[in-house]
Scaffold this motif. Structure first.
Motif, mmCIF file in Angstrom:
data_model
loop_
_atom_site.group_PDB
_atom_site.id
_atom_site.type_symbol
_atom_site.label_atom_id
_atom_site.label_comp_id
_atom_site.label_asym_id
_atom_site.label_seq_id
_atom_site.Cartn_x
_atom_site.Cartn_y
_atom_site.Cartn_z
ATOM 1 N N GLY A 40 0.818 -1.207 0.000
ATOM 2 C CA GLY A 40 0.000 0.000 0.000
ATOM 3 C C GLY A 40 0.857 1.265 0.000
ATOM 4 N N ARG A 41 0.362 2.305 -0.675
ATOM 5 C CA ARG A 41 1.066 3.579 -0.742
ATOM 6 C C ARG A 41 1.124 4.236 0.639
ATOM 7 N NH1 ARG A 41 1.003 6.951 -5.245
ATOM 8 N NH2 ARG A 41 1.784 8.510 -3.769
ATOM 9 N N VAL A 42 2.256 4.848 0.916
ATOM 10 C CA VAL A 42 2.413 5.645 2.129
ATOM 11 C C VAL A 42 2.414 7.101 1.707
ATOM 12 C CG1 VAL A 42 3.920 6.207 4.069
ATOM 13 C CG2 VAL A 42 3.732 3.839 3.280
ATOM 14 N N ARG A 43 1.415 7.864 2.164
ATOM 15 C CA ARG A 43 1.284 9.264 1.776
ATOM 16 C C ARG A 43 1.544 10.173 2.982
ATOM 17 N NH1 ARG A 43 -1.216 9.702 -3.211
ATOM 18 N NH2 ARG A 43 -2.244 7.809 -3.955
ATOM 19 N N TYR A 44 1.974 11.389 2.637
ATOM 20 C CA TYR A 44 2.205 12.382 3.668
ATOM 21 C C TYR A 44 0.953 13.243 3.824
ATOM 22 C CZ TYR A 44 7.143 11.189 3.455
ATOM 23 O OH TYR A 44 8.338 10.514 3.499
ATOM 24 N N ARG A 45 0.549 13.422 5.011
ATOM 25 C CA ARG A 45 -0.627 14.236 5.301
ATOM 26 C C ARG A 45 -0.182 15.466 6.085
ATOM 27 N NH1 ARG A 45 -5.269 9.782 7.108
ATOM 28 N NH2 ARG A 45 -5.270 8.638 5.123
ATOM 29 N N LYS A 46 -0.760 16.607 5.731
ATOM 30 C CA LYS A 46 -0.430 17.867 6.390
ATOM 31 C C LYS A 46 -1.352 18.038 7.591
ATOM 32 C CE LYS A 46 1.197 19.866 2.082
ATOM 33 N NZ LYS A 46 1.064 20.961 1.092
ATOM 34 N N VAL A 47 -0.737 17.883 8.755
ATOM 35 C CA VAL A 47 -1.507 17.886 9.994
ATOM 36 C C VAL A 47 -0.990 19.009 10.890
ATOM 37 C CG1 VAL A 47 -2.169 16.553 12.046
ATOM 38 C CG2 VAL A 47 -1.883 15.402 9.843
ATOM 39 N N GLU A 49 0.151 20.690 14.202
ATOM 40 C CA GLU A 49 0.773 20.136 15.405
ATOM 41 C C GLU A 49 -0.026 20.455 16.661
ATOM 42 O OE1 GLU A 49 4.711 21.679 15.578
ATOM 43 O OE2 GLU A 49 5.486 20.380 13.986
ATOM 44 N N LEU A 50 -0.847 21.507 16.632
ATOM 45 C CA LEU A 50 -1.563 21.910 17.840
ATOM 46 C C LEU A 50 -2.819 21.092 18.077
ATOM 47 C CD1 LEU A 50 -1.198 25.794 17.610
ATOM 48 C CD2 LEU A 50 0.192 24.162 18.908
ATOM 49 N N ASP A 51 -3.638 20.924 17.022
ATOM 50 C CA ASP A 51 -4.911 20.202 17.232
ATOM 51 C C ASP A 51 -4.948 18.840 16.552
ATOM 52 O OD1 ASP A 51 -5.104 20.910 14.582
ATOM 53 O OD2 ASP A 51 -6.633 22.456 14.907
ATOM 54 N N GLY A 52 -3.887 18.508 15.731
ATOM 55 C CA GLY A 52 -3.844 17.195 15.104
ATOM 56 C C GLY A 52 -4.755 17.030 13.929
ATOM 57 N N GLU A 53 -5.382 18.099 13.453
ATOM 58 C CA GLU A 53 -6.308 18.004 12.333
ATOM 59 C C GLU A 53 -5.559 18.081 10.998
ATOM 60 O OE1 GLU A 53 -9.295 20.932 12.565
ATOM 61 O OE2 GLU A 53 -10.116 20.242 14.492
ATOM 62 N N GLU A 54 -6.052 17.309 10.017
ATOM 63 C CA GLU A 54 -5.482 17.353 8.666
ATOM 64 C C GLU A 54 -6.013 18.583 7.947
ATOM 65 O OE1 GLU A 54 -5.175 14.578 4.609
ATOM 66 O OE2 GLU A 54 -6.141 13.808 6.433
ATOM 67 N N LEU A 55 -5.119 19.335 7.260
ATOM 68 C CA LEU A 55 -5.469 20.612 6.660
ATOM 69 C C LEU A 55 -5.490 20.505 5.143
ATOM 70 C CD1 LEU A 55 -3.200 22.948 8.827
ATOM 71 C CD2 LEU A 55 -5.584 22.293 9.250
ATOM 72 N N SER A 56 -6.340 21.311 4.523
ATOM 73 C CA SER A 56 -6.385 21.416 3.069
ATOM 74 C C SER A 56 -5.428 22.516 2.613
ATOM 75 C CB SER A 56 -7.810 21.741 2.614
ATOM 76 O OG SER A 56 -8.210 23.010 3.123
#
Length: 393
Positions: A40-47, A49-56
């Motif tokens: 499976g592909r390993v992708r980088y997600r932009k998260v 650091e303060l609230d742990g939410e993934e950002l667009s």
């Protein structure tokens, strides 16, 4: 080719609309990260650091990190408000000789393409002016949010622009030079010149990336389900330099062998390693030549002695062999006739003496025989003395 920037070249009061296209491309093979168990592909997600939410992408902005770690937000509006005259213009500031540009400054390369029919005339004018002057243009331009330095030159019938690093972006070279004080001998320079001449020039279009080709073959083999066999690693090159002269000589021979030329001695005899009193390099053949010459000298002496012995054995009088050797050694080629004549007289005198002795033995009381013998002996001695002086002269 797709343009990455549109603008104009500012050439005094002349403005040339152009499109900027990449003149180079990267052929490096890129890989993706995968999960080794299931692929499976390993992708980088932009998260955050303060609230742990993934950002667009719309939620992500710019900031400058200060020395204390604090973030100073910078918006696109802040950057757009800054004065940037070269935002849409390649502004030529000077024309300089091409050799005045340090290759260390050169960065990415671009083609400048005339944008539309009205741009053809001024574009051609600038191109021909650069050709005739044999100079390059130094310009400022802005790309990807920063001002850059560029160099314009003519390639075939196109104006090309090389991005240049700013002078303060080039590091000083003092710390990279060898610290030891090293001197290079003329013989080493001669061998280095011979190696450069042997390697010669190369057609740049024939050079290619061997490693990339090997990776492509590996990918194609695995795609077909084949298991490629591992090739033995090439022998390690380089290492500690023990004998620079030997390394240069071997390099010249290897280069000549690779080009199908004669792999004999090179450098016009400069590769003997004996200059300035240094030892002979182990790879040279001078030691074998000296050994051959030393072995040959005794052989010549033996030959001359054997010839002398044979000559002495052929003489009728063994007691005179030493004198015969001396006469033959010192006699010039032009006096060979005199030597033969003297040998003939010696032989005749010997026979006359023998006959006189026999006559004296038959008549011991004969005074005449004694006188004849003594007279003959004196004449014989006189004849012997004369040829010896001529032969030794």
């Amino acid at each position: 080719m797709r343009s990455i920037w549109n603008g104009a070249i500012s050439f005094g009061l002349v403005s040339i609309p152009i499109k900027l296209v990449n003149a180079t491309e990267n052929h490096s093979i890129s890989f993706r990260q995968i999960h080794t168990e299931d692929g499976g592909r390993v992708r980088y997600r932009k998260v955050c650091e303060l609230d742990g939410e993934e950002l667009s992408t719309d939620e992500i902005g710019k900031a400058y990190e200060d020395a204390d770690g604090s973030m100073i937000p910078i918006t696109d509006a802040d950057l757009a408000s800054l004065p940037l005259p070269t935002a849409k213009t390649i502004e030529i500031v000077a024309f300089v000789p091409a050799d005045s540009i340090d290759p260390l400054q050169m960065d990415a390369a671009y083609y400048l393409s005339a944008n539309g029919v009205p741009a053809a005339k001024p574009y051609t004018l600038l191109r021909e002016a650069l050709k005739r002057s044999r100079k390059v243009a130094i310009a400022k331009f802005a790309l990807r949010g920063r001002e850059r330095l560029g160099m314009l030159r003519v390639v075939d019938d196109v104006i090309a622009m090389h991005g240049l690093l700013w002078p303060d972006e080039i590091r000083a070279s003092e710390d990279a030079a060898p610290e030891a004080d090293v001197s290079v001998r003329e013989a080493e320079l001669d061998l280095a010149d011979a190696l450069m001449d042997t390697l010669g020039e190369v057609d740049m279009s024939t050079l290619h990336d061997d490693y990339r080709a090997a990776v492509e073959e590996l990918i194609a083999a695995k795609a077909d389900g084949a298991v490629p066999t591992a090739e033995p690693a090439p022998a390690a090159k380089g290492g500690k330099v023990i004998d620079l002269m030997a390394a240069l000589e071997n390099s010249v021979k290897a280069a000549k062998a690779a080009r199908g030329e004669d792999g004999g001695e090179s450098g016009d005899g400069q590769g003997d390693g004996e200059a300035d009193g240094d030892e002979v390099a182990e790879v040279t053949e001078l030691s074998s030549r000296k050994a051959t010459s030393r072995k040959t000298a005794p052989a010549k002496k033996t030959t001359s002695r054997t010839t002398a012995k044979k000559s002495s054995e052929s003489k009728p009088a063994p007691a005179k062999s030493t004198q015969s050797k001396t006469s033959q050694t010192k006699t010039a080629p032009g006096r060979a006739t005199q030597t033969k004549t003297s040998q003939g007289r010696k032989s005749t005198a010997g026979k006359a003496t023998t006959a006189a002795k026999k006559s004296a033995a038959a008549n011991p009381k004969s005074t005449g025989a004694k006188k004849s013998t003594s007279t003959t002996a004196k004449k014989t001695a006189a004849k012997k003395t004369t040829p010896r002086k001529r032969a030794s002269a």
